[in-house]
Every structure is written in structure tokens, then in C-alpha cells.
Scaffold this motif. Structure first.
Motif, mmCIF file in Angstrom:
data_model
loop_
_atom_site.group_PDB
_atom_site.id
_atom_site.type_symbol
_atom_site.label_atom_id
_atom_site.label_comp_id
_atom_site.label_asym_id
_atom_site.label_seq_id
_atom_site.Cartn_x
_atom_site.Cartn_y
_atom_site.Cartn_z
ATOM 1 N N ALA A 153 -27.441 15.732 115.472
ATOM 2 C CA ALA A 153 -28.088 15.352 116.874
ATOM 3 C C ALA A 153 -27.951 15.158 117.595
ATOM 4 C CB ALA A 153 -26.652 13.630 116.527
ATOM 5 N N ARG A 154 -27.562 16.508 117.505
ATOM 6 C CA ARG A 154 -27.253 16.993 119.055
ATOM 7 C C ARG A 154 -27.523 19.253 119.475
ATOM 8 N NH1 ARG A 154 -22.931 15.549 122.478
ATOM 9 N NH2 ARG A 154 -24.485 16.307 124.115
ATOM 10 N N GLY B 90 -31.847 18.358 115.950
ATOM 11 C CA GLY B 90 -33.348 17.224 115.996
ATOM 12 C C GLY B 90 -33.324 17.314 117.295
ATOM 13 N N PRO B 91 -33.289 17.428 118.218
ATOM 14 C CA PRO B 91 -33.430 17.771 119.447
ATOM 15 C C PRO B 91 -34.363 18.916 119.875
ATOM 16 C CG PRO B 91 -31.339 17.290 120.440
ATOM 17 C CD PRO B 91 -31.232 17.429 118.552
ATOM 18 N N LEU B 92 -33.772 20.234 119.184
ATOM 19 C CA LEU B 92 -34.410 21.279 118.937
ATOM 20 C C LEU B 92 -36.018 21.367 118.480
ATOM 21 C CD1 LEU B 92 -32.002 24.078 118.215
ATOM 22 C CD2 LEU B 92 -33.017 23.901 120.822
ATOM 23 N N ALA B 93 -35.794 20.601 116.985
ATOM 24 C CA ALA B 93 -36.527 20.773 116.779
ATOM 25 C C ALA B 93 -37.977 19.307 117.177
ATOM 26 C CB ALA B 93 -36.992 20.075 114.671
ATOM 27 N N LEU B 94 -37.353 18.289 117.844
ATOM 28 C CA LEU B 94 -38.265 17.428 118.603
ATOM 29 C C LEU B 94 -38.889 18.223 119.451
ATOM 30 C CD1 LEU B 94 -36.232 14.063 118.315
ATOM 31 C CD2 LEU B 94 -38.064 14.331 117.579
ATOM 32 N N HIS B 95 -37.815 18.915 120.343
ATOM 33 C CA HIS B 95 -38.677 20.313 121.324
ATOM 34 C C HIS B 95 -39.911 20.097 121.085
ATOM 35 C CE1 HIS B 95 -38.278 21.908 125.617
ATOM 36 N NE2 HIS B 95 -38.327 22.856 125.134
ATOM 37 N N GLN B 96 -39.594 21.255 119.713
ATOM 38 C CA GLN B 96 -40.809 22.093 119.732
ATOM 39 C C GLN B 96 -42.359 21.379 119.073
ATOM 40 O OE1 GLN B 96 -39.631 24.228 115.355
ATOM 41 N NE2 GLN B 96 -40.285 25.993 116.478
ATOM 42 N N ALA B 97 -41.950 20.131 118.664
ATOM 43 C CA ALA B 97 -42.969 19.335 118.510
ATOM 44 C C ALA B 97 -43.490 18.346 120.046
ATOM 45 C CB ALA B 97 -42.530 18.462 117.650
ATOM 46 N N GLY B 98 -42.864 18.782 121.059
ATOM 47 C CA GLY B 98 -43.730 18.218 122.640
ATOM 48 C C GLY B 98 -43.800 16.473 122.259
ATOM 49 N N GLN C 249 -40.286 13.598 122.570
ATOM 50 C CA GLN C 249 -38.732 13.782 123.386
ATOM 51 C C GLN C 249 -37.414 13.859 122.915
ATOM 52 O OE1 GLN C 249 -37.227 9.831 124.658
ATOM 53 N NE2 GLN C 249 -37.980 9.659 126.387
ATOM 54 N N PRO C 250 -36.652 15.016 123.738
ATOM 55 C CA PRO C 250 -35.386 15.287 122.206
ATOM 56 C C PRO C 250 -34.299 14.486 122.233
ATOM 57 C CG PRO C 250 -36.058 16.268 124.043
ATOM 58 C CD PRO C 250 -37.035 15.320 124.200
ATOM 59 N N ASN C 251 -34.633 13.351 121.664
ATOM 60 C CA ASN C 251 -33.527 12.127 121.878
ATOM 61 C C ASN C 251 -32.937 12.061 119.982
ATOM 62 O OD1 ASN C 251 -31.815 10.022 121.986
ATOM 63 N ND2 ASN C 251 -33.504 8.613 122.328
ATOM 64 N N GLY C 252 -31.699 13.187 120.040
ATOM 65 C CA GLY C 252 -31.502 12.831 118.859
ATOM 66 C C GLY C 252 -32.146 13.687 117.435
ATOM 67 N N VAL C 253 -31.850 12.337 116.370
ATOM 68 C CA VAL C 253 -33.103 12.593 115.806
ATOM 69 C C VAL C 253 -34.172 11.374 115.538
ATOM 70 C CG1 VAL C 253 -31.369 14.062 114.097
ATOM 71 C CG2 VAL C 253 -31.446 11.447 114.201
ATOM 72 N N ARG C 254 -34.033 10.762 116.666
ATOM 73 C CA ARG C 254 -34.728 9.780 116.578
ATOM 74 C C ARG C 254 -36.387 9.991 115.957
ATOM 75 N NH1 ARG C 254 -33.649 4.638 119.088
ATOM 76 N NH2 ARG C 254 -35.216 3.861 118.397
ATOM 77 N N ARG C 255 -36.830 9.043 115.404
ATOM 78 C CA ARG C 255 -37.885 8.993 114.489
ATOM 79 C C ARG C 255 -38.799 10.327 114.516
ATOM 80 N NH1 ARG C 255 -40.284 4.158 114.777
ATOM 81 N NH2 ARG C 255 -39.228 2.250 116.918
#
Length: 388
Positions: free
Chosen positions: A297-298, A301-309, A311-317
Motif C-alpha cells: 500500500a505504501r 501500489g503508489p509507484l504503479a499508479l504513478h507510472q500509469a499517470g 493518483q498514487p493513492n495506495g492500491v485504490r482502484r
């Protein structure tokens, strides 16, 4: 300039703001399509009997409406419009609002954008019913400056399972009193089952509420001042703005969601991995599973979401927004079993190393010594089956 036609049913139009009246939109109306509702500004002088005066005031107000920025003002609770039986139509069948104290807005106020309607996303019936019931109660509290809503409401992704994230804004001089009375305010909004502050997530201004029955609704009430609204992670949708203070703050400041701090993560990651490995070797598997979830979660998830553009909010969606990473993230899940925990930890290290290579900035200081030592520890633990 041609006015929009309005049928007799337009007499049942509704007030959106004290200086606005709603009428069926004409296909010739700027930015409207047949079947929509256009909100037009009016002034008290429009209720006069002089058609020429009414037409000139109406034209000036329409020009102000046309120049107002899109989405600058939100809708408020609608109440029936009062029409004067003795007043005459101002032309082409349009109804004339009755004189009232609520229609004293000047053309200057209309030009300030009070008449522009905000297009709200589709809202589930339960959430909409709550807002329709709660909004007049917020408006009746003289200490408040306005009400906004964030979260999935902004993106239009809200469904019947979504929380309702309300931002209750007050002037700095009354914000402390409002925050202190947060529980009483929440109690008035509906059948409150439970409520508690968000101190467990480091946000004491947050009040987490559960309303019901028969249907349960999770509502987050965040009590902030207009000054605090300028420091935000997203731009909420304004539902009500008493004097334009919310609109002013949003237009003069920028929302910024915290991005992953690569150096902060690198400085801690290998210590976390070693701690989880020790828990596995000691047989504290629940602790190890919690540690894996924390890192997921810390960090992951945030790094993967950040890479996809996103919002790097944990593992949300993350399943919807980073579908290509779901398989790798799934491998970081574990059962209550030592071998499963070790495999999940190895997968966690591999995924972090991959994301670090792809996203890490050139100035990142890698903790190579800690990484080498922890990887060696994991290899030894895996080689002897986890025996200490």
C-alpha cells in the motif's frame, strides 16, 4: 437578442440562486441542447411592467451569463418560484418572477458568475437523497461559508457502494467552533448510527459517519477553514458557496496530490524487507502478512499508479487503472504459510526493483549495501527452509 421560449409550465420553474430563474432551454441558447434546463439571471427590475426595461435588463444579464466561467458556481437546493398573478409576461410567453426580497441581486452580482450552473455527475439515489436533505441544514448554519464534495463524485465514478466525501468550509474565525460541533452537525443530517474522528489516519478534522437504516451510507465530513482549503489534494465540486469564498480560493490556488518520494522509499524499503523476513523465520506469520500489505500500500501500489499517470493513492482502484500490474501485485499476496510468505516477499522485492529502475530519478541514492545484505539474508533463509 432572442429570448428563449418558455411555455406555461415554465411558471413552475425553480430558483437556483436568488438572482436566477430556470426555464426550458431553447436550441438557440448558447451551450445548451433541447431538453436541458438553462439558468438565466434576472434582476428585480425584470418584474416591472415595462417590457422595454425588462428586455434591456434581461439582455444585460444574459451577456453577463455568457461571459461567466464554466462551472464557477454550483447549484443549490431548489425551492418553488413565486409568480405574481397580476404580473404580465415580459414577452414571448416567458413568466415574470414575482417581486421578492430574494430577487434583489444587481447586474454586478450576475456578472460575477452567480448565475452559471454547474453540471453535476450522475449521483446514486441514496447519495442524492442525503444531499438534498443535508444541504438546507448546512445553509441554515450562519457559521459556514459553503459545502463541497470530493472523491469519486468529482470523476463521475460514484456508484451505490461509494462513500460520500463532504468538505464543510467555514471562515477562519468560526472554524474552531464548527469543528468542535462536528458531531452535533452530523447528528442533524440524518439517522446517524456511528461517528468517530479520523485521528487514526492523522486527520483530526475528519469525522467518519455511518448513516442508516434501512440502507447504509458512509459519509466523511471534513471540517476546514477557507484558508485550509487552499492546501488540498484535489479540486472538489462546490455544492453551495455562500459569498463566493470557496470559488475564490479554488481559483487562486492549485490542488496537488503528494507524489511518491523515491528517496524516502529507498531509505526504508530494505529495512522493511528484513523485518518481514525475520517475522517469517520466527513464525509470526500474521505480522509478516501485515508487513507485506503495508509495503504494497505504501510502495508498490503508489509507484504503479504513478507510472500509469493515476493518483498514487495506495492500491485504490489499481485493478482498473493499472491492469498490466495486477498479476505482479497478486504475486505479493500470501497465505498463512511460511513458504507462501517467503514467495510473496521475494515477489515484492522483484517488483520494487523493476519499478525503481523504470521510475527512479537520476539523483536517487541507492542503498546498495543494505540491498545486498538483505538479498543475501533472503537467499539463506530460502535455502535452509526458513530455519533460524
Amino acid at each position: 437578442m432572442t429570448r428563449p421560449r418558455a411555455s406555461r409550465s415554465a411558471r413552475r420553474a425553480t430558483w437556483r440562486w436568488p438572482c436566477c430563474w430556470a426555464a426550458p432551454a431553447s436550441p438557440r441558447t448558447r451551450g445548451s441542447t433541447p431538453g436541458e434546463t438553462a439558468v438565466w439571471p434576472c434582476s428585480r427590475s425584470m418584474a416591472r411592467r415595462s417590457p422595454r426595461s425588462a428586455r434591456s435588463k434581461w439582455a444585460a444579464c444574459r451577456r453577463a451569463w455568457s461571459s461567466a466561467p464554466t462551472g464557477s458556481i454550483c447549484t443549490s437546493v431548489t425551492t418553488p418560484i413565486a409568480t405574481s398573478p397580476s404580473s404580465k409576461s415580459t414577452g414571448r410567453g416567458s413568466p415574470t418572477p414575482a417581486r421578492s426580497s430574494s430577487c434583489r441581486a444587481s447586474l454586478l452580482r450576475c456578472a460575477g458568475g452567480l448565475s452559471r450552473r454547474t453540471a453535476l455527475p450522475v449521483t446514486p439515489p441514496l447519495h442524492r437523497a442525503f444531499l438534498e436533505r443535508a444541504l438546507p441544514l448546512f445553509q441554515a448554519d450562519a457559521r459556514l461559508a459553503g459545502l463541497a464534495v470530493g472523491g469519486s463524485f468529482i470523476t463521475g465514478a460514484m456508484d451505490e457502494h461509494s462513500d460520500l466525501d463532504l468538505v464543510v468550509v467555514s471562515p477562519p474565525e468560526t472554524s474552531r467552533d464548527v469543528l468542535r460541533d462536528g458531531s452535533d452537525i452530523a447528528q442533524r443530517l440524518g439517522p446517524l448510527l456511528a461517528a468517530f474522528p479520523g485521528d487514526h489516519v492523522g486527520e483530526p478534522r475528519l469525522l467518519i459517519c455511518l448513516y442508516g437504516p434501512p440502507l447504509l451510507l458512509h459519509v466523511d465530513l471534513k471540517f476546514i477553514s477557507t484558508d485550509e482549503l487552499s492546501r488540498r489534494v484535489e479540486d472538489p465540486t462546490i455544492l453551495w458557496d455562500r459569498d463566493g469564498a470557496l470559488r475564490s480560493v479554488l481559483s487562486t490556488s492549485t490542488a496537488e496530490y503528494p507524489r511518491p518520494r523515491f528517496q524516502w522509499i529507498e531509505d526504508r524499503f530494505w529495512v522493511w524487507v528484513h523485518s518481514i523476513a525475520v517475522k517469517i523465520r520466527c513464525g509470526e506469520l500474521f505480522e509478516a502478512i501485515d508487513g507485506l500489505a503495508f509495503v504494497r500500500a505504501r510502495v508498490l501500489g503508489p509507484l504503479a499508479l504513478h507510472q500509469a499517470g493515476a493518483q498514487p493513492n495506495g492500491v485504490r482502484r489499481v485493478e482498473q487503472r493499472v491492469a498490466t500490474r495486477v498479476s505482479a501485485l497478486r504475486s505479493t499476496l500470501s497465505l498463512h504459510d511460511p513458504e507462501s510468505c517467503r514467495d510473496a516477499l521475494v515477489a515484492t522485492v522483484a517488483l520494487y526493483a523493476e519499478l525503481r529502475e523504470q521510475l527512479g530519478p537520476p539523483i536517487l541514492v541507492r542503498r546498495s549495501g543494505a540491498e545486498h545484505a538483505v538479498r543475501s539474508y533472503l537467499a539463506r533463509a530460502d535455502g535452509n527452509g526458513g530455519a533460524s
